[in-house]
Design a protein around this motif. Structure first.
Motif, PDB file in Angstrom:
ATOM      1  N   CYS A   1       0.797  -1.224   0.000  1.00 10.97           N
ATOM      2  CA  CYS A   1       0.000   0.000   0.000  1.00 10.97           C
ATOM      3  C   CYS A   1       0.829   1.274   0.000  1.00 10.97           C
ATOM      4  CB  CYS A   1      -0.941   0.008   1.204  1.00 10.97           C
ATOM      5  SG  CYS A   1      -0.095  -0.010   2.812  1.00 10.97           S
ATOM      6  N   SER A   2       2.143   1.173   0.004  1.00  8.93           N
ATOM      7  CA  SER A   2       2.978   2.375   0.050  1.00  8.93           C
ATOM      8  C   SER A   2       4.298   2.096  -0.652  1.00  8.93           C
ATOM      9  CB  SER A   2       3.237   2.794   1.501  1.00  8.93           C
ATOM     10  OG  SER A   2       4.044   1.839   2.174  1.00  8.93           O
ATOM     11  N   GLY A   3       5.036   3.180  -0.920  1.00 10.44           N
ATOM     12  CA  GLY A   3       6.307   3.014  -1.621  1.00 10.44           C
ATOM     13  C   GLY A   3       6.103   2.535  -3.043  1.00 10.44           C
ATOM     14  N   ILE A   4       7.209   2.204  -3.691  1.00 10.81           N
ATOM     15  CA  ILE A   4       7.162   1.825  -5.108  1.00 10.81           C
ATOM     16  C   ILE A   4       8.028   0.600  -5.333  1.00 10.81           C
ATOM     17  CG2 ILE A   4       7.732   2.568  -7.453  1.00 10.81           C
ATOM     18  CD1 ILE A   4       7.269   5.459  -6.484  1.00 10.81           C
ATOM     19  N   LEU A   5       7.414  -0.447  -5.882  1.00  6.08           N
ATOM     20  CA  LEU A   5       8.160  -1.618  -6.341  1.00  6.08           C
ATOM     21  C   LEU A   5       8.700  -1.310  -7.728  1.00  6.08           C
ATOM     22  CD1 LEU A   5       5.893  -4.575  -5.162  1.00  6.08           C
ATOM     23  CD2 LEU A   5       8.277  -4.195  -4.498  1.00  6.08           C
ATOM     24  N   ILE A   6      10.009  -1.424  -7.885  1.00  7.20           N
ATOM     25  CA  ILE A   6      10.662  -0.956  -9.109  1.00  7.20           C
ATOM     26  C   ILE A   6      11.677  -1.992  -9.591  1.00  7.20           C
ATOM     27  CG2 ILE A   6      12.427   0.324  -7.773  1.00  7.20           C
ATOM     28  CD1 ILE A   6      12.151   2.543  -9.950  1.00  7.20           C
ATOM     29  N   ARG A   7      11.678  -2.201 -10.881  1.00  5.65           N
ATOM     30  CA  ARG A   7      12.606  -3.168 -11.474  1.00  5.65           C
ATOM     31  C   ARG A   7      13.449  -2.491 -12.546  1.00  5.65           C
ATOM     32  NH1 ARG A   7      14.420  -8.163 -12.537  1.00  5.65           N
ATOM     33  NH2 ARG A   7      14.601  -8.877 -14.691  1.00  5.65           N
ATOM     34  N   THR A   8      14.750  -2.586 -12.397  1.00  4.73           N
ATOM     35  CA  THR A   8      15.673  -2.133 -13.428  1.00  4.73           C
ATOM     36  C   THR A   8      15.759  -3.205 -14.498  1.00  4.73           C
ATOM     37  OG1 THR A   8      16.964  -0.836 -11.847  1.00  4.73           O
ATOM     38  CG2 THR A   8      18.054  -1.470 -13.897  1.00  4.73           C
ATOM     39  N   ALA A   9      15.462  -2.842 -15.742  1.00  5.37           N
ATOM     40  CA  ALA A   9      15.444  -3.831 -16.821  1.00  5.37           C
ATOM     41  C   ALA A   9      15.571  -3.116 -18.152  1.00  5.37           C
ATOM     42  CB  ALA A   9      14.153  -4.651 -16.783  1.00  5.37           C
ATOM     43  N   ALA A  10      15.974  -3.855 -19.170  1.00  3.88           N
ATOM     44  CA  ALA A  10      16.114  -3.314 -20.516  1.00  3.88           C
ATOM     45  C   ALA A  10      15.473  -4.260 -21.516  1.00  3.88           C
ATOM     46  CB  ALA A  10      17.582  -3.095 -20.863  1.00  3.88           C
ATOM     47  N   ASN A  11      14.969  -3.696 -22.592  1.00  3.24           N
ATOM     48  CA  ASN A  11      14.420  -4.501 -23.679  1.00  3.24           C
ATOM     49  C   ASN A  11      15.532  -5.182 -24.464  1.00  3.24           C
ATOM     50  OD1 ASN A  11      11.465  -3.730 -23.590  1.00  3.24           O
ATOM     51  ND2 ASN A  11      12.392  -1.706 -23.789  1.00  3.24           N
ATOM     52  N   ASP A  12      15.221  -6.341 -24.977  1.00  5.00           N
ATOM     53  CA  ASP A  12      16.170  -7.000 -25.870  1.00  5.00           C
ATOM     54  C   ASP A  12      16.200  -6.254 -27.204  1.00  5.00           C
ATOM     55  OD1 ASP A  12      17.834  -9.361 -26.714  1.00  5.00           O
ATOM     56  OD2 ASP A  12      16.202  -9.507 -28.176  1.00  5.00           O
ATOM     57  N   PRO A  13      17.375  -5.889 -27.721  1.00  2.00           N
ATOM     58  CA  PRO A  13      17.438  -5.117 -28.966  1.00  2.00           C
ATOM     59  C   PRO A  13      16.924  -5.882 -30.169  1.00  2.00           C
ATOM     60  CG  PRO A  13      19.624  -5.817 -28.303  1.00  2.00           C
ATOM     61  CD  PRO A  13      18.711  -6.126 -27.151  1.00  2.00           C
ATOM     62  N   ASN A  14      16.884  -7.204 -30.079  1.00  5.47           N
ATOM     63  CA  ASN A  14      16.345  -8.012 -31.171  1.00  5.47           C
ATOM     64  C   ASN A  14      14.887  -8.385 -30.959  1.00  5.47           C
ATOM     65  OD1 ASN A  14      18.870  -8.144 -32.590  1.00  5.47           O
ATOM     66  ND2 ASN A  14      19.580  -9.629 -31.066  1.00  5.47           N
ATOM     67  N   ASN A  15      14.262  -7.756 -29.966  1.00  5.00           N
ATOM     68  CA  ASN A  15      12.830  -7.917 -29.711  1.00  5.00           C
ATOM     69  C   ASN A  15      12.423  -9.344 -29.362  1.00  5.00           C
ATOM     70  OD1 ASN A  15      12.501  -5.165 -30.330  1.00  5.00           O
ATOM     71  ND2 ASN A  15      12.374  -5.659 -32.511  1.00  5.00           N
ATOM     72  N   ARG A  16      13.349 -10.111 -28.798  1.00  3.86           N
ATOM     73  CA  ARG A  16      12.980 -11.452 -28.345  1.00  3.86           C
ATOM     74  C   ARG A  16      12.185 -11.384 -27.056  1.00  3.86           C
ATOM     75  NH1 ARG A  16      18.806 -13.913 -27.846  1.00  3.86           N
ATOM     76  NH2 ARG A  16      19.012 -11.817 -26.956  1.00  3.86           N
ATOM     77  N   PHE A  17      12.430 -10.371 -26.243  1.00  2.00           N
ATOM     78  CA  PHE A  17      11.649 -10.151 -25.034  1.00  2.00           C
ATOM     79  C   PHE A  17      11.708  -8.666 -24.693  1.00  2.00           C
ATOM     80  CE2 PHE A  17      15.956 -11.234 -23.645  1.00  2.00           C
ATOM     81  CZ  PHE A  17      16.255 -10.208 -22.770  1.00  2.00           C
ATOM     82  N   PHE A  18      10.722  -8.243 -23.902  1.00  2.00           N
ATOM     83  CA  PHE A  18      10.636  -6.856 -23.472  1.00  2.00           C
ATOM     84  C   PHE A  18      10.679  -6.809 -21.951  1.00  2.00           C
ATOM     85  CE2 PHE A  18       8.616  -7.330 -27.600  1.00  2.00           C
ATOM     86  CZ  PHE A  18       9.348  -6.410 -28.341  1.00  2.00           C
TER      87      PHE A  18
END
Length: 344
Positions: free
Chosen positions: A71-88
């Motif tokens: 109910c408070s704060g922020i759940l945050i994930r550092t992540a990057a998209n795959d440049p070949n679009n295999r996953f986001f």
């Protein structure tokens, strides 16, 4: 813990170079898209810092079964998209599901962090995404979506890629047939029930030859009541907060550079991305490559789901807590949703 592949910087530089062509690569941006303004919501959630647990429905009394992250704060994930679009960024990256050679044991969970006015650090990488809380003032935004299954939490970086049980169990010794390293198990199973005292004492005194990050125990936040000591999930997370807060006092500089780590169970296989309670795609202020990647996330997610998720710029603290007065803006995260960052 490895939030991003080792070649992430190179990948993000590539995206920075094509930032202006994201629209042409993934379809033209649509004018007039109704994008919700979540920056004020994120600021409000960030500023709810006096809650150790979420309250019962219709009450202000704390519910020991409801951790504060609900109910408070922020759940945050550092992540990057795959440049070949295999996953986001919202997908399960291959390193989460198939591991990284013999060293990766944390399959079954992905790593997030949790930020709030009283829980801080400065390393958010370049970009990623945030999740809506399942309870509290903005819980309606997550209605009809999956509720993230928060498994465990480490007050400091838990190096969960080297841990068993979806990253929540003991670390393994890659030099000794992956045998578990004694001591770094679930805190409750180690009879560590007090964050500001027992956890600190344990973390600060690893045996010779055992790194602190492996010796560190993590708190079970999903089945805590079944563990020794009987802490309920909300109480266990409160002890997690006490441990993190105490570290900010006694080892402020190191803690400021070190993310905390929250392990969330993998989405069920085949989960529709529309069902993931994504609040924002963020980038760190001044990071051109991160901005480009957040914009790509926004555009691809919109094309796949029809849901407009905003791009939010996050400014990270430049000073640690306790080094300046508590109301000094330099110790705060800030959130801005800039019209020029939106590409849908």
């Amino acid at each position: 813990m490895q939030f991003l592949p080792r070649n992430t910087k190179a990948l993000l530089k590539t995206w920075a170079c094509i930032a202006l062509s994201v629209g042409s690569a993934f379809g033209a941006a649509k004018a007039g898209t109704n994008i919700p303004d979540v920056a004020p919501e994120m600021t409000a959630l960030y500023n709810i810092y006096n809650q150790g647990m979420c309250p019962y429905d219709g009450s202000n009394d704390p519910d020991p079964d409801r951790p504060a992250f609900m109910c408070s704060g922020i759940l945050i994930r550092t992540a990057a998209n795959d440049p070949n679009n295999r996953f986001f960024v919202w997908d399960l990256a291959p390193s989460s599901t198939v591991g990284m050679g013999t060293q990766h044991t944390g399959q079954g969970g992905v790593s997030f962090s949790w930020i709030r006015k009283d829980i801080t650090f400065r390393d958010l990488g370049s970009s990623g995404y945030t999740l809506y809380p399942s309870r509290g003032p903005y819980a309606l935004k997550a209605r009809g979506k999956i509720t993230p299954k928060v498994l465990c939490g480490f007050p400091m970086d838990g190096w969960t890629n080297f841990r068993a049980d979806a990253g929540c169990g003991p670390a393994i010794n890659t030099q000794a047939n992956n045998a578990p390293i004694a001591g770094g198990n679930v805190c409750q199973d180690e009879s560590i029930l007090q964050g500001a005292t027992q956890w600190i004492e344990h973390y600060e005194n690893p045996p010779a030859g055992t790194p602190q990050y492996f010796w560190q125990c993590g708190f079970d936040l999903y089945t805590s009541a079944k563990r020794p000591g009987g802490l309920r999930n909300g109480q266990a997370f409160q002890q997690w907060m006490y441990a993190r807060g105490r570290m900010e006092q006694i080892e402020g500089d190191r803690t400021f550079q070190n993310r905390n780590e929250i392990r969330i169970a993998d989405w069920p296989a085949g989960t529709d991305p529309r069902a993931i309670p994504i609040q924002s795609f963020y980038y760190v202020e001044g990071n051109t490559a991160g901005r480009a990647d957040a914009q790509k996330s926004q555009q691809v997610y919109y094309q796949k789901t029809g849901i407009a998720v905003p791009v939010v710029q996050i400014s990270v603290p430049t000073m640690r807590v306790y080094s300046v007065p508590y109301n000094d803006p330099r110790i705060l995260f800030t959130f801005k949703q800039l019209p020029g960052d939106q590409v849908i």
